[in-house]
Design an enzyme around this catalytic site. Structure first.
Site, PDB file in Angstrom:
ATOM      1  N   ASP A  20       0.480  -1.307   0.231  1.00  0.00           N
ATOM      2  CA  ASP A  20      -0.168  -0.611  -0.291  1.00  0.00           C
ATOM      3  C   ASP A  20       1.190   1.534   0.237  1.00  0.00           C
ATOM      4  O   ASP A  20       1.693   0.743   0.503  1.00  0.00           O
ATOM      5  CB  ASP A  20      -0.895  -0.091   1.608  1.00  0.00           C
ATOM      6  CG  ASP A  20      -1.815   1.194   1.369  1.00  0.00           C
ATOM      7  OD1 ASP A  20      -2.191   1.645   0.536  1.00  0.00           O
ATOM      8  OD2 ASP A  20      -1.697   2.080   2.616  1.00  0.00           O
ATOM      9  N   ASP A  22      -0.143   5.474   0.809  1.00  0.00           N
ATOM     10  CA  ASP A  22      -0.308   6.204   2.304  1.00  0.00           C
ATOM     11  C   ASP A  22      -0.396   5.610   3.487  1.00  0.00           C
ATOM     12  O   ASP A  22      -1.188   4.751   3.530  1.00  0.00           O
ATOM     13  CB  ASP A  22      -1.740   6.266   1.401  1.00  0.00           C
ATOM     14  CG  ASP A  22      -1.185   7.733   0.639  1.00  0.00           C
ATOM     15  OD1 ASP A  22      -0.497   8.397  -0.157  1.00  0.00           O
ATOM     16  OD2 ASP A  22      -2.652   7.616  -0.644  1.00  0.00           O
ATOM     17  N   GLY A 251      10.826  14.319  34.667  1.00  0.00           N
ATOM     18  CA  GLY A 251      10.079  13.184  33.792  1.00  0.00           C
ATOM     19  C   GLY A 251       8.943  12.614  34.676  1.00  0.00           C
ATOM     20  O   GLY A 251       8.922  13.358  35.238  1.00  0.00           O
ATOM     21  N   ASN A 265      15.308  13.030  30.907  1.00  0.00           N
ATOM     22  CA  ASN A 265      14.425  13.714  29.937  1.00  0.00           C
ATOM     23  C   ASN A 265      14.179  15.023  29.434  1.00  0.00           C
ATOM     24  O   ASN A 265      14.514  15.832  30.289  1.00  0.00           O
ATOM     25  CB  ASN A 265      13.071  13.667  30.972  1.00  0.00           C
ATOM     26  CG  ASN A 265      12.752  11.955  31.191  1.00  0.00           C
ATOM     27  OD1 ASN A 265      12.328  11.637  32.388  1.00  0.00           O
ATOM     28  ND2 ASN A 265      11.712  11.266  30.217  1.00  0.00           N
ATOM     29  N   GLU A 315      13.522   8.343  26.094  1.00  0.00           N
ATOM     30  CA  GLU A 315      13.730   8.403  28.176  1.00  0.00           C
ATOM     31  C   GLU A 315      15.347   8.082  27.752  1.00  0.00           C
ATOM     32  O   GLU A 315      15.141   6.774  27.469  1.00  0.00           O
ATOM     33  CB  GLU A 315      12.891   7.197  28.358  1.00  0.00           C
ATOM     34  CG  GLU A 315      10.993   7.502  28.565  1.00  0.00           C
ATOM     35  CD  GLU A 315      11.376   8.016  29.534  1.00  0.00           C
ATOM     36  OE1 GLU A 315      11.530   8.044  30.670  1.00  0.00           O
ATOM     37  OE2 GLU A 315      10.207   8.875  29.932  1.00  0.00           O
TER      38      GLU A 315
HETATM   39  P1  ADP Z   1      12.470  11.665  35.455  1.00  0.00           P
HETATM   40  O1  ADP Z   1      10.760  11.217  35.770  1.00  0.00           O
HETATM   41  O2  ADP Z   1      12.252  13.207  36.504  1.00  0.00           O
HETATM   42  O3  ADP Z   1      12.971  12.480  34.665  1.00  0.00           O
HETATM   43  P2  ADP Z   1      14.693   9.713  37.210  1.00  0.00           P
HETATM   44  O4  ADP Z   1      14.589   8.896  37.662  1.00  0.00           O
HETATM   45  O5  ADP Z   1      14.613   9.159  35.216  1.00  0.00           O
HETATM   46  O6  ADP Z   1      13.379  10.633  36.884  1.00  0.00           O
HETATM   47  O7  ADP Z   1      15.502  10.398  36.382  1.00  0.00           O
HETATM   48  C1  ADP Z   1      16.117  11.174  35.694  1.00  0.00           C
HETATM   49  C2  ADP Z   1      17.025  12.112  36.361  1.00  0.00           C
HETATM   50  O8  ADP Z   1      18.047  11.444  36.820  1.00  0.00           O
HETATM   51  C3  ADP Z   1      18.213  12.849  35.482  1.00  0.00           C
HETATM   52  O9  ADP Z   1      17.019  14.141  34.913  1.00  0.00           O
HETATM   53  C4  ADP Z   1      19.611  13.656  35.773  1.00  0.00           C
HETATM   54  O10 ADP Z   1      18.906  14.588  36.291  1.00  0.00           O
HETATM   55  C5  ADP Z   1      19.844  11.610  36.785  1.00  0.00           C
HETATM   56  N1  ADP Z   1      20.592  11.393  36.395  1.00  0.00           N
HETATM   57  C6  ADP Z   1      21.484  10.557  37.387  1.00  0.00           C
HETATM   58  N2  ADP Z   1      22.766   9.399  36.567  1.00  0.00           N
HETATM   59  C7  ADP Z   1      21.793   9.353  35.341  1.00  0.00           C
HETATM   60  C8  ADP Z   1      22.467   8.928  34.432  1.00  0.00           C
HETATM   61  N3  ADP Z   1      22.968   7.281  34.798  1.00  0.00           N
HETATM   62  N4  ADP Z   1      21.604   8.316  32.977  1.00  0.00           N
HETATM   63  C9  ADP Z   1      20.309   9.367  32.962  1.00  0.00           C
HETATM   64  N5  ADP Z   1      19.590  10.727  34.104  1.00  0.00           N
HETATM   65  C10 ADP Z   1      20.284  10.810  35.168  1.00  0.00           C
HETATM   66  N1  RBF Z   2       9.180   0.605  28.700  1.00  0.00           N
HETATM   67  C1  RBF Z   2       8.265  -0.037  28.358  1.00  0.00           C
HETATM   68  O1  RBF Z   2       6.974  -0.465  28.135  1.00  0.00           O
HETATM   69  N2  RBF Z   2       8.759  -1.263  27.280  1.00  0.00           N
HETATM   70  C2  RBF Z   2      10.171  -0.905  26.901  1.00  0.00           C
HETATM   71  O2  RBF Z   2       9.956  -2.046  26.091  1.00  0.00           O
HETATM   72  C3  RBF Z   2      10.708  -0.048  27.049  1.00  0.00           C
HETATM   73  N3  RBF Z   2      11.951   0.100  26.399  1.00  0.00           N
HETATM   74  C4  RBF Z   2      12.781   0.567  27.530  1.00  0.00           C
HETATM   75  C5  RBF Z   2      14.340   0.668  26.680  1.00  0.00           C
HETATM   76  C6  RBF Z   2      14.661   1.742  27.483  1.00  0.00           C
HETATM   77  C7  RBF Z   2      16.894   1.435  26.802  1.00  0.00           C
HETATM   78  C8  RBF Z   2      14.901   2.628  28.419  1.00  0.00           C
HETATM   79  C9  RBF Z   2      16.114   3.436  28.717  1.00  0.00           C
HETATM   80  C10 RBF Z   2      13.777   2.514  28.438  1.00  0.00           C
HETATM   81  C11 RBF Z   2      13.276   1.382  28.240  1.00  0.00           C
HETATM   82  N4  RBF Z   2      11.447   1.995  28.495  1.00  0.00           N
HETATM   83  C12 RBF Z   2      10.424   0.785  28.342  1.00  0.00           C
HETATM   84  C13 RBF Z   2      11.342   2.747  29.268  1.00  0.00           C
HETATM   85  C14 RBF Z   2      11.452   3.092  30.951  1.00  0.00           C
HETATM   86  O3  RBF Z   2       9.468   1.974  31.678  1.00  0.00           O
HETATM   87  C15 RBF Z   2      10.776   4.434  31.098  1.00  0.00           C
HETATM   88  O4  RBF Z   2      12.255   4.984  30.956  1.00  0.00           O
HETATM   89  C16 RBF Z   2      10.990   4.463  32.278  1.00  0.00           C
HETATM   90  O5  RBF Z   2       8.912   4.938  32.795  1.00  0.00           O
HETATM   91  C17 RBF Z   2      10.376   5.905  33.247  1.00  0.00           C
HETATM   92  O6  RBF Z   2       9.504   6.829  33.346  1.00  0.00           O
HETATM   93 MG    MG Z   3      13.173   9.872  33.317  1.00  0.00          MG
END
Ligand code: ADP
Ligand code: RBF
Ligand code: MG
Length: 383
Positions: A20, A22, A251, A265, A315
């Site tokens: 297909d 589109d 996030g 995030n 993420e």
């Molecule tokens: P959020 O939901 O606010 O993103 P997370 O639990 O995902 O919280 O934590 C993300 C935060 O952790 C990032 O914004 C960053 O400040 C910190 N952080 C520390 N180490 C790492 C890493 N290895 N990768 C990504 N974020 C990291």
């Molecule tokens: N979330 C899912 O629900 N399914 C996935 O397959 C999935 N794969 C991920 C792979 C990687 C490398 C990372 C970093 C995250 C993944 N997550 C996945 C997202 C994860 O659920 C998310 O980081 C948390 O919800 C934090 O908000």
């Molecule tokens: Mg996060």
């Protein structure tokens, strides 16, 4: 695993592919929205993207009729079509190939697999649309438009006609379709059908299809007896790199807490086009943090099926152990490859294990010259 393999061996092998256009090869959805927005505003109405699913896969007449009725327009369907036709023609040069479309066409063409294009659009529009994509026209031995058969999809006519012109039995044809009417048509023609839904979170509606995949990047031709792609490297698919950056924002607050996997995030505002362009899935690349350096990175894009988010997010998990948070810092990402589609998991433990596996795949792949060269890209350090 054993069960899966047994099913695979029962799958009927095919010799040709009917595609297909589109929503399957071309990202037409945005264009449809633009055109309807313009024309409806001339009637003092506002296009609401939520109706998009209603027109997906319909013939142009049916789609126009649905809009005229839904919006109670003071014109006939025919009049409406004549008003929007020139708007569409103006947009054809702007329609992008969907991710994986060029790769698929090149692959099948290089291996001599016969291909047909079967679309509900009139033949003339099909020809005009594909003229903007190098090598597409010559990829297809057969092109069939909605105006060349008595009834369009969901009727099987178009696919049966394609098979006949390809001199193939219907059972030797693999149909690739994004819409429900298209899947219905393919099954009614007694063909194998792979669905690639173009709207998110719709895969549960596609039960009639033999397989539902998230994007063309996930097609495995060998499942259907066709030659496999040869571009996967150590569990990764190289992509044309793309770039995204901005300050790290809060996030969902569960990355570190629930999974032990922090994800830094980025705001998706200002990136909605870029985000819409890329299929959800797990990708990897390089991350630059303004005051800390450049690191390996693996990330998911999408709705995190396990948590069923309402919004498509990015993420990124930076593969380095930091001693502190860095909210507000400028983060630059270069995405260089693809690993897998997002999935749901029976338990949190299995989700976590899978993400760690993704991390290992990315960690290893990023050492390959193919990917490692990007770590010196000035974009990562220019903040
Ligand atoms: P959020 O939901 O606010 O993103 P997370 O639990 O995902 O919280 O934590 C993300 C935060 O952790 C990032 O914004 C960053 O400040 C910190 N952080 C520390 N180490 C790492 C890493 N290895 N990768 C990504 N974020 C990291
Ligand atoms: N979330 C899912 O629900 N399914 C996935 O397959 C999935 N794969 C991920 C792979 C990687 C490398 C990372 C970093 C995250 C993944 N997550 C996945 C997202 C994860 O659920 C998310 O980081 C948390 O919800 C934090 O908000
Ligand atoms: Mg996060």
């Amino acid at each position: 695993m054993t069960e899966k393999m047994a099913t695979a061996s029962l799958t009927k092998l095919v010799r040709c592919v009917i595609l297909d256009l589109d929503g399957t090869l071309l990202n037409t959805d945005g264009i449809v929205g633009n055109v309807l927005k313009v024309q409806l505003s001339r009637y003092g109405k506002q296009w609401d993207g939520r109706e998009a699913h209603k027109i997906l896969g319909k013939t142009p007449f049916e789609a126009a009729a649905a809009v005229v009725e839904d919006y109670q327009l003071p014109c006939s369907t025919i009049e409406f079509i004549s008003q929007i036709s020139p708007l569409f023609s103006d947009q054809w040069c702007n329609i992008k190939a969907l991710p994986g479309a060029n790769r698929l066409l090149k692959h099948l063409k290089n291996h001599g697999v016969p291909m047909a294009l079967a679309s509900n659009s009139p033949k003339e529009s099909i020809e005009a649309k594909i003229s903007y994509h190098d090598g597409w026209k010559s990829s297809f031995s057969v092109i069939i438009g909605g105006d060349e058969v008595r009834t369009g999809k969901p009727s099987p006519d178009m696919f049966l006609e394609a098979a006949e012109r390809l001199s193939m039995e219907p059972s030797s044809c693999l149909v690739i379709e994004d819409s429900l009417p298209g899947v219905t048509a393919g099954k009614a023609a007694e063909m194998q059908v792979v669905a690639v839904p173009s709207l998110p979170k719709q895969s549960h509606l596609y039960t009639a299809a033999d397989e539902v995949i998230n994007s063309l990047l996930d097609l495995r031709p060998e499942k259907w007896g066709l030659p496999p792609f040869e571009d996967w490297v150590d569990g990764t698919l190289p992509l044309d790199p793309w770039y995204i950056g901005g300050p790290v924002i809060k996030g969902f607050g569960r990355g570190s807490k629930v999974l032990g996997i922090p994800t830094a995030n980025l705001s998706t505002k200002g990136y909605s086009d870029l985000l819409a362009e890329h299929p959800s899935g797990v990708y990897f690349g390089w991350a630059g943090l303004s005051s800390r350096g450049v690191f390996k990175m693996v990330m998911s894009i999408g709705w995190n099926p396990y948590f069923d988010n309402k919004e498509k997010t990015i993420e990124p998990w930076i593969l380095y152990k930091f001693d502190e948070d860095f909210y507000g810092e400028e983060l630059r990402l270069i995405i260089v490859g693809y690993i897998r589609p997002e999935a749901n998991f029976p338990s949190l433990e299995s989700l976590i294990a899978k993400i760690h596996e993704d991390g290992e795949i990315a960690e290893k792949a990023l050492e390959l010259p193919l990917y490692s060269s990007y770590k010196n890209d000035p974009y990562l350090r220019s903040s």
